[in-house]
Design an enzyme around this catalytic site. Structure first.
Site, short mmCIF file in Angstrom:
data_model
loop_
_atom_site.label_atom_id
_atom_site.label_comp_id
_atom_site.label_asym_id
_atom_site.label_seq_id
_atom_site.Cartn_x
_atom_site.Cartn_y
_atom_site.Cartn_z
N THR A 141 -12.07 3.60 -11.33
CA THR A 141 -11.57 4.33 -10.15
C THR A 141 -11.45 3.39 -8.96
OG1 THR A 141 -12.57 6.37 -10.95
CG2 THR A 141 -11.96 6.32 -8.63
N HIS A 146 -8.18 0.58 -5.30
CA HIS A 146 -7.87 -0.70 -4.67
C HIS A 146 -6.37 -0.98 -4.76
CE1 HIS A 146 -8.19 -5.11 -3.85
NE2 HIS A 146 -7.19 -5.15 -4.72
N GLU A 147 -5.82 -0.89 -5.96
CA GLU A 147 -4.39 -1.17 -6.15
C GLU A 147 -3.56 -0.17 -5.34
OE1 GLU A 147 -3.46 -3.88 -7.39
OE2 GLU A 147 -5.35 -4.44 -8.33
N HIS A 150 -2.82 -1.10 -1.82
CA HIS A 150 -1.64 -1.95 -1.57
C HIS A 150 -0.40 -1.10 -1.32
CE1 HIS A 150 -3.80 -5.57 -2.34
NE2 HIS A 150 -4.02 -5.31 -3.61
N ASP A 156 -5.30 -7.89 0.23
CA ASP A 156 -6.59 -8.19 -0.41
C ASP A 156 -7.52 -8.88 0.59
OD1 ASP A 156 -6.31 -7.35 -3.16
OD2 ASP A 156 -4.79 -8.91 -3.34
ZN LIG Z 1 -5.45 -6.39 -4.69
#
Ligand SMILES: [Zn+2]
Length: 202
Positions: A141, A146-147, A150, A156
């Protein structure tokens, strides 16, 4: 064009990435990557914003910014993706993630030595790739949220602590946090304030 906001994000990523890549020993199957990845993240965000802007132009009265995604190509991660959308939707006010047709970006799954990442397909469409092995090593999760960060324009920041979502694989496999911290939330709300206006201008 996406100007200063993305420029700042890119600069921040470039500062932190090389150190993270050296520190982790192996960069494969870790979402702690390189300057290349930072560029891909920016191209991805730009693609998502363009797609959303095109739709908004067709419905100028709309106030809330909705970003539509597809899970058709990531069937094993439907639960994590839904949870990620829920996490972000309850964390920020100015942008909303919704699953649906005619998506602004799509999730994919598979095996890739680069691990999970956000990128574009070369035709201006953004996608998030979720790597099987990495999602077994790390909290799945957290990887997905995190992705998805974006998607919302966050770069990052691998040197950050576990309490930070965009530190990705930096804090190691034991990190279970899948929630963005206060700064990450306010940054996203800032980027998407007044519809898309600030994502384009700031
Ligand atoms: Zn990343």
């Amino acid at each position: 064009m996406l100007t200063a906001a993305l420029g700042l994000g890119l600069a921040a990523s470039l500062r932190t990435s090389p150190a993270a890549a050296v520190g982790t020993g192996t960069v494969t199957h870790k979402y702690a990557g390189s300057a290349e990845e930072a560029k891909a993240n920016q191209a991805f965000f730009e693609a998502v914003v363009k797609s959303v802007a095109k739709k908004r132009a067709a419905t100028p009265g709309a106030t809330a910014v909705t970003v539509v995604y597809s899970t058709a190509n990531a069937p094993s991660f439907r639960t994590q993706i839904a949870r990620s959308a829920q996490i972000w939707n309850s964390s920020v006010a100015n942008v909303r993630l919704v699953e649906g047709g005619n998506p602004d970006f799509a999730y994919y799954e598979g095996s890739d030595s680069r691990g999970s990442y956000a990128s574009t397909d070369g035709h201006g469409s953004g996608y998030i790739f979720l790597d099987y092995q990495q999602n077994q090593q790390y909290n799945s999760t957290r990887v997905t949220a995190h992705e998805t960060g974006h998607v919302l324009g966050l770069p990052d920041h691998y040197s950050g602590p576990c309490s930070e979502l965009m530190s990705g694989g930096g804090p190691g496999t034991s990190c279970q946090n899948a929630q963005p911290n206060a700064q990450e939330r306010s940054r996203v709300d800032q980027l998407w304030r007044y519809g898309l206006a600030s994502a384009f201008k700031n």
